[in-house]
Design a protein around this motif. Structure first.
Motif, PDB file in Angstrom:
ATOM      1  N   ARG A 182       0.838  -1.197   0.000  1.00  0.00           N
ATOM      2  CA  ARG A 182       0.000   0.000   0.000  1.00  0.00           C
ATOM      3  C   ARG A 182       0.872   1.246   0.000  1.00  0.00           C
ATOM      4  NH1 ARG A 182      -1.901   3.421   3.415  1.00  0.00           N
ATOM      5  NH2 ARG A 182      -1.011   2.366   5.219  1.00  0.00           N
ATOM      6  N   LYS A 183       0.480   2.250  -0.779  1.00  0.00           N
ATOM      7  CA  LYS A 183       1.226   3.507  -0.824  1.00  0.00           C
ATOM      8  C   LYS A 183       0.428   4.567  -0.047  1.00  0.00           C
ATOM      9  CE  LYS A 183       3.098   2.381  -5.398  1.00  0.00           C
ATOM     10  NZ  LYS A 183       4.254   1.690  -4.857  1.00  0.00           N
ATOM     11  N   GLY A 184       0.842   5.816  -0.173  1.00  0.00           N
ATOM     12  CA  GLY A 184       0.096   6.885   0.485  1.00  0.00           C
ATOM     13  C   GLY A 184       0.420   6.987   1.962  1.00  0.00           C
ATOM     14  N   PHE A 185      -0.591   7.270   2.774  1.00  0.00           N
ATOM     15  CA  PHE A 185      -0.368   7.491   4.193  1.00  0.00           C
ATOM     16  C   PHE A 185       0.156   6.232   4.877  1.00  0.00           C
ATOM     17  CE2 PHE A 185      -3.815  10.619   3.270  1.00  0.00           C
ATOM     18  CZ  PHE A 185      -3.030  11.754   3.424  1.00  0.00           C
ATOM     19  N   ARG A 186       0.961   6.440   5.870  1.00  0.00           N
ATOM     20  CA  ARG A 186       1.557   5.319   6.584  1.00  0.00           C
ATOM     21  C   ARG A 186       0.508   4.591   7.442  1.00  0.00           C
ATOM     22  NH1 ARG A 186       7.617   7.368   8.443  1.00  0.00           N
ATOM     23  NH2 ARG A 186       8.343   7.929   6.340  1.00  0.00           N
ATOM     24  N   TYR A 187       0.912   3.440   7.914  1.00  0.00           N
ATOM     25  CA  TYR A 187       0.049   2.577   8.729  1.00  0.00           C
ATOM     26  C   TYR A 187      -0.493   3.320   9.951  1.00  0.00           C
ATOM     27  CZ  TYR A 187      -0.904  -1.379  11.935  1.00  0.00           C
ATOM     28  OH  TYR A 187      -1.466  -2.264  12.817  1.00  0.00           O
ATOM     29  N   GLU A 188      -1.824   3.256  10.139  1.00  0.00           N
ATOM     30  CA  GLU A 188      -2.473   3.894  11.287  1.00  0.00           C
ATOM     31  C   GLU A 188      -3.417   2.889  11.960  1.00  0.00           C
ATOM     32  OE1 GLU A 188      -4.360   7.552  10.214  1.00  0.00           O
ATOM     33  OE2 GLU A 188      -2.462   8.547   9.730  1.00  0.00           O
ATOM     34  N   PRO A 189      -2.923   2.105  12.929  1.00  0.00           N
ATOM     35  CA  PRO A 189      -3.767   1.097  13.566  1.00  0.00           C
ATOM     36  C   PRO A 189      -4.882   1.672  14.429  1.00  0.00           C
ATOM     37  CG  PRO A 189      -1.621   1.219  14.644  1.00  0.00           C
ATOM     38  CD  PRO A 189      -1.525   2.060  13.409  1.00  0.00           C
ATOM     39  N   TRP A 190      -4.879   2.964  14.635  1.00  0.00           N
ATOM     40  CA  TRP A 190      -5.888   3.632  15.448  1.00  0.00           C
ATOM     41  C   TRP A 190      -7.051   4.205  14.629  1.00  0.00           C
ATOM     42  CZ3 TRP A 190      -0.761   5.177  14.904  1.00  0.00           C
ATOM     43  CH2 TRP A 190      -0.540   6.211  13.985  1.00  0.00           C
ATOM     44  N   HIS A 191      -6.928   4.237  13.320  1.00  0.00           N
ATOM     45  CA  HIS A 191      -7.859   4.973  12.456  1.00  0.00           C
ATOM     46  C   HIS A 191      -8.891   4.019  11.844  1.00  0.00           C
ATOM     47  CE1 HIS A 191      -8.279   8.253   9.095  1.00  0.00           C
ATOM     48  NE2 HIS A 191      -9.409   7.611   9.296  1.00  0.00           N
ATOM     49  N   PHE A 192     -10.162   4.193  12.268  1.00  0.00           N
ATOM     50  CA  PHE A 192     -11.257   3.359  11.783  1.00  0.00           C
ATOM     51  C   PHE A 192     -12.356   4.232  11.183  1.00  0.00           C
ATOM     52  CE2 PHE A 192      -8.946   0.336  14.161  1.00  0.00           C
ATOM     53  CZ  PHE A 192      -9.348  -0.921  13.741  1.00  0.00           C
ATOM     54  N   SER A 193     -13.007   3.687  10.154  1.00  0.00           N
ATOM     55  CA  SER A 193     -14.026   4.433   9.412  1.00  0.00           C
ATOM     56  C   SER A 193     -15.368   3.706   9.471  1.00  0.00           C
ATOM     57  CB  SER A 193     -13.594   4.583   7.956  1.00  0.00           C
ATOM     58  OG  SER A 193     -14.556   5.288   7.201  1.00  0.00           O
ATOM     59  N   TYR A 194     -16.442   4.483   9.646  1.00  0.00           N
ATOM     60  CA  TYR A 194     -17.792   3.916   9.628  1.00  0.00           C
ATOM     61  C   TYR A 194     -18.209   3.764   8.167  1.00  0.00           C
ATOM     62  CZ  TYR A 194     -22.691   3.070  10.600  1.00  0.00           C
ATOM     63  OH  TYR A 194     -23.948   2.504  10.656  1.00  0.00           O
ATOM     64  N   ALA A 195     -18.068   2.545   7.673  1.00  0.00           N
ATOM     65  CA  ALA A 195     -18.161   2.273   6.238  1.00  0.00           C
ATOM     66  C   ALA A 195     -19.508   2.601   5.586  1.00  0.00           C
ATOM     67  CB  ALA A 195     -17.788   0.819   5.969  1.00  0.00           C
ATOM     68  N   PRO A 196     -20.663   2.345   6.233  1.00  0.00           N
ATOM     69  CA  PRO A 196     -21.942   2.622   5.543  1.00  0.00           C
ATOM     70  C   PRO A 196     -22.132   4.078   5.132  1.00  0.00           C
ATOM     71  CG  PRO A 196     -22.310   1.138   7.375  1.00  0.00           C
ATOM     72  CD  PRO A 196     -20.887   1.621   7.498  1.00  0.00           C
ATOM     73  N   VAL A 197     -21.402   5.000   5.760  1.00  0.00           N
ATOM     74  CA  VAL A 197     -21.485   6.403   5.350  1.00  0.00           C
ATOM     75  C   VAL A 197     -20.246   6.810   4.550  1.00  0.00           C
ATOM     76  CG1 VAL A 197     -21.706   8.808   6.113  1.00  0.00           C
ATOM     77  CG2 VAL A 197     -22.962   6.996   7.309  1.00  0.00           C
ATOM     78  N   SER A 198     -19.073   6.359   4.977  1.00  0.00           N
ATOM     79  CA  SER A 198     -17.852   6.818   4.303  1.00  0.00           C
ATOM     80  C   SER A 198     -17.708   6.270   2.890  1.00  0.00           C
ATOM     81  CB  SER A 198     -16.613   6.464   5.131  1.00  0.00           C
ATOM     82  OG  SER A 198     -16.382   5.071   5.165  1.00  0.00           O
ATOM     83  N   ILE A 199     -18.220   5.069   2.631  1.00  0.00           N
ATOM     84  CA  ILE A 199     -18.126   4.530   1.268  1.00  0.00           C
ATOM     85  C   ILE A 199     -18.883   5.400   0.261  1.00  0.00           C
ATOM     86  CG2 ILE A 199     -18.836   2.609  -0.228  1.00  0.00           C
ATOM     87  CD1 ILE A 199     -17.952   0.696   1.963  1.00  0.00           C
ATOM     88  N   PRO A 200     -20.163   5.716   0.496  1.00  0.00           N
ATOM     89  CA  PRO A 200     -20.842   6.589  -0.475  1.00  0.00           C
ATOM     90  C   PRO A 200     -20.260   7.991  -0.523  1.00  0.00           C
ATOM     91  CG  PRO A 200     -22.270   6.176   1.411  1.00  0.00           C
ATOM     92  CD  PRO A 200     -21.110   5.214   1.525  1.00  0.00           C
TER      93      PRO A 200
END
Length: 247
Positions: A182-200
């Protein structure tokens, strides 16, 4: 409602139900404005501080996850949630001034900033769906958001194990995974996303936001050094090279 709009919403809703068991049809019942997508105003954001402000559906899901974690003596604490365009602009431009004053070229300063920090108008935190999470019951290190805190003998090891096992049950997905390809931002084990809203929101962001034009319109400090090639790479690597479950 126009027929093509109904088909679009129905299709996305069906996809959401298949992928996320807690998905609600209402999650996809609206389109998002430019301001919502770049962090300049969102009626769906509730809360009164940078650790409590988040999308209302995200907050509902997080509160349920917090209750479940507490049963295993893990106290989920959000250290960063919704971040406005203006706040991200302050962070980015502060680093840009500091790095260039230390002798870095503008181009190198920008590259250094985007190892961890997003360019304003491109942050997932603008959506109120993404949370930086620690365990308030664990000893608090000086710098909480460091990968080593979540592995080995780090204070948040138990939290990481719990999140890996349970976060998806509440539709939260780790964004920047520990993937060597994976490229871009480095590994962030603390960062989680609420997928049902963030995907759209990500899908509409791709459809509606011309990143280079937006950065120029918003007069981001250093935007004259955002070449076409840089922006194309930034979008591909920093915005889109994430956990594929969030695409």
């Amino acid at each position: 409602m126009k027929r093509h709009e109904f088909i679009k919403i129905s299709g996305l809703a069906g996809l959401g139900v298949a992928i996320f068991p807690n998905f609600s049809f209402k999650n996809f019942s609206e389109e998002f404005t430019r301001n919502q997508l770049i962090g300049k105003g969102n009626p769906d954001i509730i809360g009164d501080s940078y650790t409590s402000k988040m999308n209302k559906l995200t907050k509902e899901a997080f509160n349920k996850m917090k209750v479940a974690a507490a049963k295993e003596n893990i106290n989920l604490e959000v250290v960063s949630a919704y971040r406005s365009f203006q706040r991200q602009k302050e962070i980015f431009e502060g680093k840009y001034r500091r790095f260039t004053s230390q002798g870095l070229s503008p181009e190198n300063a920008i590259e250094k900033i985007i190892e961890y920090s997003t360019i304003p108008g491109t942050s997932r935190h603008h959506w109120g769906t993404d949370l930086d999470i620690i365990d308030a019951n664990a000893p608090r290190p000086a710098n909480v958001l460091m990968p080593e805190n979540f592995h080995g003998l780090g204070p948040y090891c138990n939290l990481k194990v719990w999140l890996d096992k349970n976060a998806h049950k509440f539709d939260f997905i780790e964004v920047y995974t520990d993937n060597g390809n994976r490229k871009g931002f480095r590994y962030e084990p603390w960062h989680f996303s609420y997928a049902p809203v963030s995907i759209p929101m990500l899908r509409e962001y791709q459809q509606k936001i011309d990143v280079k034009k937006m950065l120029s319109e918003e007069k981001i400090l250093g935007n004259e050094f955002f070449s076409e090639a840089f922006v194309d790479r930034y979008v591909k690597e920093n915005i889109l090279d994430i956990n594929p479950k969030l695409l």
